[in-house]
Scaffold this motif. Structure first.
Motif, PDB file in Angstrom:
ATOM      1  N   GLY A  70      67.781  36.736  -3.555  1.00  0.00           N
ATOM      2  CA  GLY A  70      67.527  37.174  -2.185  1.00  0.00           C
ATOM      3  C   GLY A  70      66.411  38.184  -2.010  1.00  0.00           C
ATOM      4  O   GLY A  70      66.079  38.552  -0.885  1.00  0.00           O
ATOM      5  N   GLN A  71      65.786  38.640  -3.096  1.00  0.00           N
ATOM      6  CA  GLN A  71      64.702  39.618  -3.024  1.00  0.00           C
ATOM      7  C   GLN A  71      63.359  38.931  -3.280  1.00  0.00           C
ATOM      8  O   GLN A  71      63.236  38.155  -4.226  1.00  0.00           O
ATOM      9  CB  GLN A  71      64.898  40.728  -4.067  1.00  0.00           C
ATOM     10  CG  GLN A  71      66.155  41.540  -3.878  1.00  0.00           C
ATOM     11  CD  GLN A  71      66.127  42.327  -2.584  1.00  0.00           C
ATOM     12  OE1 GLN A  71      65.138  42.964  -2.259  1.00  0.00           O
ATOM     13  NE2 GLN A  71      67.214  42.262  -1.835  1.00  0.00           N
ATOM     14  N   SER A  72      62.364  39.239  -2.468  1.00  0.00           N
ATOM     15  CA  SER A  72      61.025  38.683  -2.666  1.00  0.00           C
ATOM     16  C   SER A  72      60.434  39.271  -3.939  1.00  0.00           C
ATOM     17  O   SER A  72      60.314  40.491  -4.068  1.00  0.00           O
ATOM     18  CB  SER A  72      60.128  39.016  -1.473  1.00  0.00           C
ATOM     19  OG  SER A  72      60.632  38.381  -0.317  1.00  0.00           O
ATOM     20  N   VAL A  73      60.087  38.379  -4.888  1.00  0.00           N
ATOM     21  CA  VAL A  73      59.614  38.848  -6.191  1.00  0.00           C
ATOM     22  C   VAL A  73      58.286  38.227  -6.625  1.00  0.00           C
ATOM     23  O   VAL A  73      57.723  38.633  -7.641  1.00  0.00           O
ATOM     24  CB  VAL A  73      60.669  38.607  -7.290  1.00  0.00           C
ATOM     25  CG1 VAL A  73      61.923  39.436  -7.033  1.00  0.00           C
ATOM     26  CG2 VAL A  73      60.989  37.129  -7.434  1.00  0.00           C
ATOM     27  N   GLY A  74      57.798  37.256  -5.881  1.00  0.00           N
ATOM     28  CA  GLY A  74      56.548  36.627  -6.276  1.00  0.00           C
ATOM     29  C   GLY A  74      56.026  35.732  -5.177  1.00  0.00           C
ATOM     30  O   GLY A  74      56.761  35.346  -4.265  1.00  0.00           O
ATOM     31  N   TYR A  75      54.745  35.427  -5.274  1.00  0.00           N
ATOM     32  CA  TYR A  75      54.128  34.538  -4.293  1.00  0.00           C
ATOM     33  C   TYR A  75      52.994  33.763  -4.942  1.00  0.00           C
ATOM     34  O   TYR A  75      52.485  34.147  -5.999  1.00  0.00           O
ATOM     35  CB  TYR A  75      53.600  35.330  -3.087  1.00  0.00           C
ATOM     36  CG  TYR A  75      52.483  36.284  -3.434  1.00  0.00           C
ATOM     37  CD1 TYR A  75      51.154  35.865  -3.470  1.00  0.00           C
ATOM     38  CD2 TYR A  75      52.760  37.614  -3.759  1.00  0.00           C
ATOM     39  CE1 TYR A  75      50.132  36.743  -3.810  1.00  0.00           C
ATOM     40  CE2 TYR A  75      51.743  38.493  -4.101  1.00  0.00           C
ATOM     41  CZ  TYR A  75      50.433  38.051  -4.125  1.00  0.00           C
ATOM     42  OH  TYR A  75      49.416  38.913  -4.468  1.00  0.00           O
ATOM     43  N   LEU A  76      52.628  32.669  -4.304  1.00  0.00           N
ATOM     44  CA  LEU A  76      51.479  31.878  -4.705  1.00  0.00           C
ATOM     45  C   LEU A  76      50.767  31.433  -3.432  1.00  0.00           C
ATOM     46  O   LEU A  76      51.407  30.950  -2.499  1.00  0.00           O
ATOM     47  CB  LEU A  76      51.913  30.657  -5.520  1.00  0.00           C
ATOM     48  CG  LEU A  76      50.790  29.791  -6.083  1.00  0.00           C
ATOM     49  CD1 LEU A  76      51.197  29.222  -7.441  1.00  0.00           C
ATOM     50  CD2 LEU A  76      50.390  28.682  -5.143  1.00  0.00           C
ATOM     51  N   VAL A  77      49.453  31.625  -3.410  1.00  0.00           N
ATOM     52  CA  VAL A  77      48.626  31.235  -2.273  1.00  0.00           C
ATOM     53  C   VAL A  77      47.581  30.253  -2.777  1.00  0.00           C
ATOM     54  O   VAL A  77      46.840  30.569  -3.718  1.00  0.00           O
ATOM     55  CB  VAL A  77      47.955  32.463  -1.627  1.00  0.00           C
ATOM     56  CG1 VAL A  77      46.978  32.058  -0.538  1.00  0.00           C
ATOM     57  CG2 VAL A  77      49.015  33.413  -1.075  1.00  0.00           C
ATOM     58  N   ALA A  78      47.548  29.059  -2.192  1.00  0.00           N
ATOM     59  CA  ALA A  78      46.594  28.025  -2.595  1.00  0.00           C
ATOM     60  C   ALA A  78      45.966  27.397  -1.358  1.00  0.00           C
ATOM     61  O   ALA A  78      46.644  27.199  -0.346  1.00  0.00           O
ATOM     62  CB  ALA A  78      47.296  26.959  -3.428  1.00  0.00           C
ATOM     63  N   ILE A  79      44.682  27.076  -1.464  1.00  0.00           N
ATOM     64  CA  ILE A  79      43.934  26.526  -0.330  1.00  0.00           C
ATOM     65  C   ILE A  79      43.006  25.396  -0.800  1.00  0.00           C
ATOM     66  O   ILE A  79      42.517  25.416  -1.926  1.00  0.00           O
ATOM     67  CB  ILE A  79      43.102  27.620   0.373  1.00  0.00           C
ATOM     68  CG1 ILE A  79      42.212  28.344  -0.640  1.00  0.00           C
ATOM     69  CG2 ILE A  79      44.006  28.593   1.110  1.00  0.00           C
ATOM     70  CD1 ILE A  79      41.299  29.389  -0.040  1.00  0.00           C
TER      71      ILE A  79
END
Length: 190
Positions: A70-79
Protein backbone atom coordinates in the motif's frame (compact mmCIF):
# COMPACT_ATOMS: atom_id res chain seq x y z
CA UNK A 1 -3.98 -6.28 -19.14
CA UNK A 2 -4.91 -7.73 -15.74
CA UNK A 3 -6.66 -5.51 -13.23
CA UNK A 4 -6.88 -6.23 -9.53
CA UNK A 5 -8.88 -3.59 -7.69
CA UNK A 6 -7.23 -0.66 -9.50
CA UNK A 7 -3.89 -2.41 -9.94
CA UNK A 8 -2.67 -3.50 -13.36
CA UNK A 9 -0.51 -6.27 -11.96
CA UNK A 10 -0.21 -7.92 -8.59
CA UNK A 11 2.96 -9.70 -7.60
CA UNK A 12 3.96 -11.32 -4.33
CA UNK A 13 7.48 -10.93 -2.96
CA UNK A 14 8.06 -14.57 -2.04
CA UNK A 15 10.89 -13.80 0.37
CA UNK A 16 8.73 -11.79 2.77
CA UNK A 17 5.20 -12.41 1.48
CA UNK A 18 4.54 -8.71 0.89
CA UNK A 19 2.03 -7.57 -1.72
CA UNK A 20 3.41 -5.57 -4.65
CA UNK A 21 0.91 -3.81 -6.93
CA UNK A 22 1.57 -1.88 -10.12
CA UNK A 23 -0.84 0.59 -11.66
CA UNK A 24 -0.81 3.36 -14.20
CA UNK A 25 0.77 6.56 -12.89
CA UNK A 26 -1.84 9.17 -11.95
CA UNK A 27 -1.59 12.93 -11.42
CA UNK A 28 -2.06 12.44 -7.67
CA UNK A 29 1.05 10.19 -7.62
CA UNK A 30 3.37 13.07 -8.54
CA UNK A 31 4.19 13.99 -4.92
CA UNK A 32 5.30 10.38 -4.28
CA UNK A 33 7.30 10.38 -7.54
CA UNK A 34 9.13 13.54 -6.46
CA UNK A 35 9.86 12.11 -3.00
CA UNK A 36 11.20 8.82 -4.41
CA UNK A 37 13.27 10.69 -7.00
CA UNK A 38 14.95 12.73 -4.24
CA UNK A 39 16.03 9.51 -2.51
CA UNK A 40 17.36 7.93 -5.72
CA UNK A 41 18.93 10.59 -7.94
CA UNK A 42 21.65 13.14 -7.42
CA UNK A 43 20.69 16.81 -7.58
CA UNK A 44 21.77 17.19 -11.22
CA UNK A 45 19.10 14.73 -12.38
CA UNK A 46 16.06 15.98 -10.43
CA UNK A 47 12.98 16.72 -12.52
CA UNK A 48 9.97 18.89 -11.71
CA UNK A 49 6.38 17.77 -11.20
CA UNK A 50 5.55 19.64 -14.42
CA UNK A 51 8.11 17.60 -16.37
CA UNK A 52 6.85 14.27 -14.97
CA UNK A 53 3.24 15.23 -15.60
CA UNK A 54 4.01 16.21 -19.20
CA UNK A 55 5.48 12.75 -19.79
CA UNK A 56 2.61 11.02 -17.99
CA UNK A 57 0.06 12.88 -20.12
CA UNK A 58 2.04 12.18 -23.32
CA UNK A 59 1.94 8.41 -22.74
CA UNK A 60 -0.45 7.47 -19.94
CA UNK A 61 -0.35 3.73 -20.70
CA UNK A 62 3.42 3.41 -20.28
CA UNK A 63 3.96 5.17 -16.94
CA UNK A 64 3.60 3.11 -13.76
CA UNK A 65 3.53 3.41 -9.96
CA UNK A 66 4.62 0.50 -7.75
CA UNK A 67 3.11 0.09 -4.31
CA UNK A 68 4.44 -2.34 -1.73
CA UNK A 69 1.94 -3.12 1.02
CA UNK A 70 0.00 0.00 0.00
CA UNK A 71 2.99 2.39 0.07
CA UNK A 72 4.34 4.06 -3.09
CA UNK A 73 7.87 2.72 -3.48
CA UNK A 74 8.80 3.04 -7.14
CA UNK A 75 7.82 4.39 -10.51
CA UNK A 76 8.63 4.04 -14.18
CA UNK A 77 8.03 6.71 -16.82
CA UNK A 78 8.25 5.78 -20.51
CA UNK A 79 7.39 7.76 -23.64
CA UNK A 80 7.39 7.13 -27.41
CA UNK A 81 10.43 8.60 -29.19
CA UNK A 82 12.41 8.33 -32.38
CA UNK A 83 15.19 5.81 -31.63
CA UNK A 84 18.52 7.50 -31.04
CA UNK A 85 16.92 10.76 -29.90
CA UNK A 86 16.49 10.73 -26.11
CA UNK A 87 14.47 13.63 -24.70
CA UNK A 88 16.22 16.09 -22.40
CA UNK A 89 15.82 15.89 -18.64
CA UNK A 90 13.33 18.18 -16.93
CA UNK A 91 11.61 19.41 -20.09
CA UNK A 92 8.34 21.21 -19.34
CA UNK A 93 6.65 19.66 -22.40
CA UNK A 94 6.77 16.24 -23.98
CA UNK A 95 5.75 16.19 -27.62
CA UNK A 96 5.50 12.68 -29.05
CA UNK A 97 7.05 12.46 -32.52
CA UNK A 98 4.66 11.37 -35.27
CA UNK A 99 7.33 8.95 -36.49
CA UNK A 100 8.10 7.50 -33.05
CA UNK A 101 9.55 4.02 -33.46
CA UNK A 102 10.69 3.16 -29.93
CA UNK A 103 9.48 3.33 -26.34
CA UNK A 104 11.96 5.30 -24.24
CA UNK A 105 12.27 4.35 -20.59
CA UNK A 106 12.87 7.83 -19.26
CA UNK A 107 13.08 7.09 -15.55
CA UNK A 108 12.83 4.17 -13.18
CA UNK A 109 13.38 4.69 -9.47
CA UNK A 110 12.86 2.43 -6.47
CA UNK A 111 12.92 3.82 -2.92
CA UNK A 112 16.01 2.50 -1.09
CA UNK A 113 13.82 0.86 1.59
CA UNK A 114 12.10 -1.27 -1.09
CA UNK A 115 15.18 -2.48 -2.93
CA UNK A 116 15.49 -6.24 -3.11
CA UNK A 117 11.70 -6.73 -3.15
CA UNK A 118 11.48 -7.19 -6.94
CA UNK A 119 10.04 -3.71 -7.56
CA UNK A 120 12.49 -2.77 -10.32
CA UNK A 121 12.05 -6.07 -12.13
CA UNK A 122 8.24 -5.81 -11.91
CA UNK A 123 8.33 -2.28 -13.34
CA UNK A 124 10.56 -3.46 -16.20
CA UNK A 125 8.11 -6.29 -16.98
CA UNK A 126 5.27 -3.75 -17.10
CA UNK A 127 7.37 -1.56 -19.41
CA UNK A 128 8.09 -4.47 -21.76
CA UNK A 129 4.39 -5.35 -21.84
CA UNK A 130 3.62 -1.72 -22.77
CA UNK A 131 6.28 -1.92 -25.49
CA UNK A 132 4.54 -4.95 -27.01
CA UNK A 133 1.05 -3.43 -26.68
CA UNK A 134 2.18 -0.26 -28.43
CA UNK A 135 3.72 -2.30 -31.26
CA UNK A 136 7.23 -0.89 -30.96
CA UNK A 137 10.09 -3.20 -31.92
CA UNK A 138 12.66 -1.28 -29.87
CA UNK A 139 13.05 -0.02 -26.33
CA UNK A 140 15.70 2.51 -25.37
CA UNK A 141 16.94 4.36 -22.29
CA UNK A 142 19.78 6.36 -20.86
CA UNK A 143 21.60 4.54 -18.06
CA UNK A 144 22.72 6.85 -15.24
CA UNK A 145 23.89 6.54 -11.63
CA UNK A 146 25.88 3.39 -12.31
CA UNK A 147 22.85 1.43 -13.56
CA UNK A 148 24.44 0.06 -16.75
CA UNK A 149 24.93 -3.45 -15.33
CA UNK A 150 21.26 -3.63 -14.25
CA UNK A 151 20.12 -2.69 -17.75
CA UNK A 152 22.53 -5.15 -19.36
CA UNK A 153 20.95 -7.90 -17.23
CA UNK A 154 17.60 -6.84 -18.71
CA UNK A 155 18.99 -7.29 -22.23
CA UNK A 156 19.86 -3.67 -23.10
CA UNK A 157 23.07 -2.90 -25.00
CA UNK A 158 24.95 0.29 -25.90
CA UNK A 159 23.35 1.95 -28.93
CA UNK A 160 24.12 4.72 -31.37
CA UNK A 161 22.70 8.20 -30.99
CA UNK A 162 21.29 10.28 -33.79
CA UNK A 163 23.81 13.03 -34.61
CA UNK A 164 21.15 15.64 -33.84
CA UNK A 165 20.32 14.18 -30.41
CA UNK A 166 21.00 17.06 -28.04
CA UNK A 167 19.06 15.59 -25.12
CA UNK A 168 21.95 13.42 -23.92
CA UNK A 169 23.92 16.39 -22.61
CA UNK A 170 21.33 16.93 -19.88
CA UNK A 171 22.00 13.46 -18.40
CA UNK A 172 25.53 14.33 -17.30
CA UNK A 173 28.85 12.55 -17.32
CA UNK A 174 28.78 8.77 -17.45
CA UNK A 175 25.33 8.53 -19.05
CA UNK A 176 25.03 5.70 -21.58
CA UNK A 177 22.37 5.44 -24.27
CA UNK A 178 21.16 1.83 -24.59
CA UNK A 179 18.56 -0.10 -26.56
CA UNK A 180 16.77 -3.44 -26.63
CA UNK A 181 15.30 -4.93 -29.78
CA UNK A 182 12.03 -6.66 -29.02
CA UNK A 183 12.07 -10.17 -30.51
CA UNK A 184 9.12 -11.76 -32.24
CA UNK A 185 5.88 -10.47 -33.69
CA UNK A 186 4.43 -7.35 -32.16
CA UNK A 187 0.88 -6.95 -30.91
CA UNK A 188 -1.08 -4.18 -32.55
CA UNK A 189 -1.59 -0.98 -30.59
CA UNK A 190 -5.06 -0.45 -29.17
Amino acid sequence: MCSYGGSLFRFIDDAKGRRLDLRLLQADDLAAVLAIQLRCHDSTRIESAQSFDAKRRASPTSCFMARLEGQSVGYLVAIPVKAGQPPPLNASTCPVPRDADALYLHDLAVHPDARGAGVGEALVRAFLAALRRRGFAQACLTAVNGSTAFWQRQGFRDAELDAAAGGMRSYGDGARYMSLLQPGPQETAT
